[in-house]
Enzyme design. Structure first.
Site, mmCIF file in Angstrom:
data_model
loop_
_atom_site.group_PDB
_atom_site.id
_atom_site.type_symbol
_atom_site.label_atom_id
_atom_site.label_comp_id
_atom_site.label_asym_id
_atom_site.label_seq_id
_atom_site.Cartn_x
_atom_site.Cartn_y
_atom_site.Cartn_z
ATOM 1 N N ASP A 250 0.873 -1.172 0.000
ATOM 2 C CA ASP A 250 0.000 0.000 0.000
ATOM 3 C C ASP A 250 0.909 1.221 0.000
ATOM 4 O OD1 ASP A 250 -2.094 1.792 0.101
ATOM 5 O OD2 ASP A 250 -3.194 0.708 1.645
HETATM 6 C C1 BGC Z 1 -5.010 3.224 0.148
HETATM 7 C C2 BGC Z 1 -5.037 2.258 -1.013
HETATM 8 C C3 BGC Z 1 -4.901 3.021 -2.298
HETATM 9 C C4 BGC Z 1 -3.613 3.818 -2.258
HETATM 10 C C5 BGC Z 1 -3.342 4.612 -3.525
HETATM 11 C C6 BGC Z 1 -3.841 4.169 0.090
HETATM 12 O O1 BGC Z 1 -4.005 5.197 0.994
HETATM 13 O O2 BGC Z 1 -5.007 2.506 1.354
HETATM 14 O O3 BGC Z 1 -6.221 1.515 -0.983
HETATM 15 O O4 BGC Z 1 -4.952 2.145 -3.386
HETATM 16 O O5 BGC Z 1 -3.685 4.732 -1.186
HETATM 17 O O6 BGC Z 1 -4.176 5.703 -3.604
#
Ligand code: BGC
Length: 856
Positions: free
Chosen positions: A261
């Protein structure tokens, strides 16, 4: 496949064949490279050939993202960069898009074929934007209604999640777009998500929290997995050998890309050695400084890095990314077919929870005036907050959906019903202003700078402190005098998409609030005050920006209700109150409240007092507080986050154009306290450990790791309710219809060989007067088990569409897993032979037909 609009393009461009050629070529190339190709010796050879041309530095560079949403390009081997976009509710990163029903809504449809269509729609939307990788779906279990991202995920049940996510992924990937199943694993709350450890035993993990991921990998062959922020049993997901190496890449045979993530990596060497292939959004830890040294000193093998690069190359080649453009001009960013899919998602998910006296469906020929009231009536609430929020082109609100539906012959009255939050702040009169103490520390120590402001309002005190490091804590102190006796609402919010935190203190006592870190949900409290009573309100605030962004206000509760509400409610034949959560009150980075946002319960009370013909529609990721007003409301609909077409779907259901067919994907509690996870949801006091993190070029950081013990174990949602024999407000799987159904003729073999597939069949009849859809749900019980098992578990379902009087015979097959539990000693799925009970019905609590089966 929707590649049929090429002729239309040809017509438009008839005059300029030369201009048309590149487009046609793109279409042909795109159309010939849809679903990923299977692994092949050719791809393997080509991937190795490319790898052989890379220097160690180039390989390492490929292990980190760039520009927030891209992989790295390597020009020397003609490898372009690949583009990502957030999901899962829409392809949202690159401008306005189709906003589909959120995961909880999609789960409420219990319609895997629709999940497939949504996946295909997302695939088209991605191709229309040249997106190679969609960052969705999310499949974490809805353990608690407070979890901020439940609306993105599916349900409280692993079987339902798996059944919905497999076609969703297949749909996305069939369009030549990589799907990413996330967040692996155990991200069941937003509380302190970077630091909290989800501590769970292996059986619970295998039976509840992992099966949807397992299905995504082993059945849907998902090509990317995203590790979660949190730790699992004390080890961050991105460096968790058990999850990434043993389970995902070992047992499940995952061949694709395991990415982090965004900023969920904490140790470059540990991540490299424990399965992470791609650090997003950039290589803070898996970078050249760390990994060159590690390869040199032998702590990371070059072959380990090669494996990661090969995974990237192979996957990209299987999708044809090196041979064709990802942008497909046959797909339109504004897609009419995708609007239809979004509408179906909303239509099929809306769940009718209460319909006393058959108030619904409404007869538009008998209604002269309808009042639509509430903060969620307009503008449209399509999704919750955070990285999944998709900006739809033309979202349809409940107000506009109803107005469009009834047309000019019905008078539509409207009121928001409650003031905007900023109005409450502006109208709050603090006696003698607000004393602001700004401390030069983050714990209210040191000599404060003190001054007075008229309000506690975002922007005010921060004017004096812009720029520089944020090392302040701010205490606001103010007095409030109640003019009248009664209920007052204290409301506070600061940006949820930040690490800001505040504590509200009234007359020296902190108000109860769930523990928080990272974002904090807006908070409100009811204060019962006497006429003339003065209270002291203080707020302790930890900003994380140079400008203070907290606002706090107080209002006499009856004054919150707009003056016009009672009148228009009384004047109308029927009232719809659109209540629930929205982007600022439920989303990523913070857990939400169980109570409805401030003022809404009072609004429902005011409306029902003026007009008993009141229908409430709810928006939100799951259960919420309804008990205080439910008795006064004859009809209740849950719309979850319905996506851009929600308003149209709500209107169709209210007026009977559509028979409601949604079924709850979660158990709907009366109160947060009765939720089985409530005693264990937040960290146990004193169980903190610490973690030392070193990032190259930065001073080492010590993190405190709070441990969240999953001591509710298997007793999540309906597993708890059916095992204890207690009842939630509305059970998992429940939803009313405008018709009635009957289950009969259950056929189950008396005995079967353990491990074989068992075929079960039964009949479903529409016994009412209108066409409708029923979701037949099959639950398996294992009464002779010597290990403790939930009283029943969902192991099959089918949605059946029936005309009045029609009967269909449904056949479901149960494989070995349907009867198995995870044996913690043997570390494998095990069937304990003996008696099983097969139950079929329309919810986890109503299973009118059942039969025994003996496995031997
Ligand atoms: C989230 C993810 C997301 C990523 C990119 C993170 O804060 O937890 O689910 O895909 O950001 O935006």
């Amino acid at each position: 496949m929707r590649k049929t609009n090429i002729p239309a393009i040809q017509t438009i461009f008839l005059g300029g064949i030369a201009r048309l050629l590149p487009i046609l070529l793109c279409c042909v190339l795109a159309a010939s490279a849809q679903a990923p190709a299977p692994d092949s010796p050719q791809i393997e050879a080509k991937a190795h050939a490319l790898l052989a041309k890379l220097t160690l530095e180039q390989k390492i560079e490929l292990l980190g993202g760039v520009d927030s949403m891209f992989t790295h390009a390597v020009p020397t081997i003609d490898l372009p960069r690949f583009k990502m976009s957030d999901g899962p509710l829409g392809v949202r990163t690159w401008g306005p898009t189709t906003a589909y029903a959120g995961g909880a809504a999609l789960a409420a449809t219990w319609d895997p074929a629709l999940a497939r269509k949504v996946g295909e729609g997302l695939g088209h939307d991605a191709r229309a934007r040249g997106v190679h990788v969609l960052l969705g779906p999310g499949v974490n279990i809805a353990r608690s209604p407070l979890a901020g991202r439940n609306f993105e995920y599916f349900s409280e049940d692993p079987f339902l999640n798996a059944a919905m996510v497999v076609p969703y992924i297949e749909g996305v990937q069939s369009q030549g777009v990589i799907a990413t199943v996330k967040h692996f694993a155990l991200n069941n709350q937003e509380y302190n998500r970077h630091n909290a450890s989800s501590d769970v035993d292996e059986r619970t993990m295998r039976e509840i929290y992992l099966p949807a991921f397992e299905a995504a990998v082993t059945r849907a062959h998902v090509d990317a997995v995203m590790n979660s922020y949190n730790l699992i049993n004390g080890v961050h997901a991105t460096q968790n050998a058990f999850l990434n190496l043993k389970v995902l890449k070992g047992e499940w045979g995952f061949k694709g890309i395991l990415m982090s993530d965004w900023d969920a990596t904490y140790d470059g060497v540990a991540a490299a050695n424990n399965g992470l292939d791609l650090e997003m959004p950039s290589s803070r830890f898996m970078n050249a400084t760390v990994l060159l040294a590690a390869v040199k000193d032998g702590s990371v093998k070059e072959s380990t890095l090669d494996d990661k690069v090969l995974r990237l190359l192979r996957t990209e080649m299987r999708y044809g990314f090196l041979d064709r453009p990802q942008f497909d001009p046959a797909d339109s960013p504004y897609s009419v077919p995708d609007r239809a899919i979004a509408l179906d998602g909303a239509r099929e998910s809306i769940t009718l929870l209460k319909n006393d006296g058959h108030l619904l469906p409404l007869d538009s020929s008998k209604i002269k005036t309808i009042a639509v009231i509430g903060p969620n009536a307009y503008p449209a609430v399509t999704g919750g907050g955070g990285s999944s929020y998709a900006h739809a082109f033309e979202p349809v609100s409940i107000l506009t959906g109803i107005a469009n539906f009834v047309g000019p012959n019905v008078h539509v009255l409207y009121s928001r019903g409650l003031p905007e939050f900023t109005d409450v702040i502006q109208r709050t009169h603090w006696e003698n202003g607000v004393k602001v103490d700004v401390y030069p520390s983050t714990d209210f120590t040191g000599t404060p700078e003190t001054y007075t402001e008229p309000r506690i309002e975002a922007g005010n005190p921060g004017r004096r402190h812009s720029g520089g490091e944020v090392t302040r804590s701010i205490r606001y102190t103010a007095s409030y005098k109640a003019d009248k006796a009664g209920r007052y609402v204290l409301v506070a919010t600061c940006p949820t998409w930040s690490h800001e935190a505040f504590t509200l203190i009234v007359d020296g006592k902190p108000l109860p609030a769930p523990p928080r870190a990272e974002g904090q949900a807006p908070q409100s409290a009811i204060l019962d005050l006497n006429a003339g009573q003065t209270i002291e309100v203080s707020v302790e605030y930890l900003p994380d920006s140079p400008t203070a962004r907290l606002s706090v206000g107080i209002a006499y509760e009856p004054d919150l209700i707009s003056e016009d509400v009672r009148k228009i409610a009384a004047d109308a034949d029927v009232v719809v109150v659109a209540a629930g959560f929205d982007e600022p009150t439920e989303g990523e980075g913070f857990d939400r409240t169980f109570e409805l946002p401030w003022g809404q319960a009072a609004l429902i009370d005011a409306v029902t007092a003026a007009n008993p013909h009141t229908i409430v529609t709810l928006t939100g990721g799951g259960g919420m507080e309804t008990r205080s007003w439910l008795g006064k409301v004859p009809a209740l609909l849950h719309a979850y986050y319905p996506g851009q077409e929600g308003g149209t779907a709500v209107a169709e259901v209210l007026f009977g154009k559509r028979n409601p067919e949604g079924k709850l994907p979660v158990s709907f509690d009366r109160s947060w306290n009765e939720n089985p996870s409530a005693p264990y949801y937040y960290p146990i006091k004193g169980a903190d450990t610490s973690l030392h993190v070193t990032e190259v070029g930065k001073p080492p950081v010590d993190y405190v790791i709070p441990h969240v013990k999953y001591d509710d174990k298997l007793m999540v949602g309906y597993r708890y309710w059916t095992t204890t024999g207690k009842h939630p407000l509305f059970p998992f799987g429940f939803g009313l219809s405008y018709t009635t159904f009957n289950f009969s003729n259950l056929q189950v073999p008396a005995s079967a060989q353990s491990g074989s597939t068992v075929t079960v069949s039964f009949s479903v009849t529409n016994t009412g007067n209108v066409a409708g859809a029923e979701v037949a749900q099959l639950y398996v019980s294992d009464p002779s088990a010597t290990v403790k098992r939930p009283e029943r578990e969902l192991k099959g379902f089918e949605k059946v569409r029936l005309d009045p009087g029609e009967t269909k015979h449904v056949t479901l097959t149960l494989d070995a897993r349907a009867f198995s539990y995870w044996d913690e000693l043997a570390h494998k799925w095990t069937i304990e032979n003996g008696k099983f009970v097969i139950r079929v019905g329309d919810s986890s609590e109503n299973t009118p037909i059942h039969a025994d089966l003996t496995l031997n």
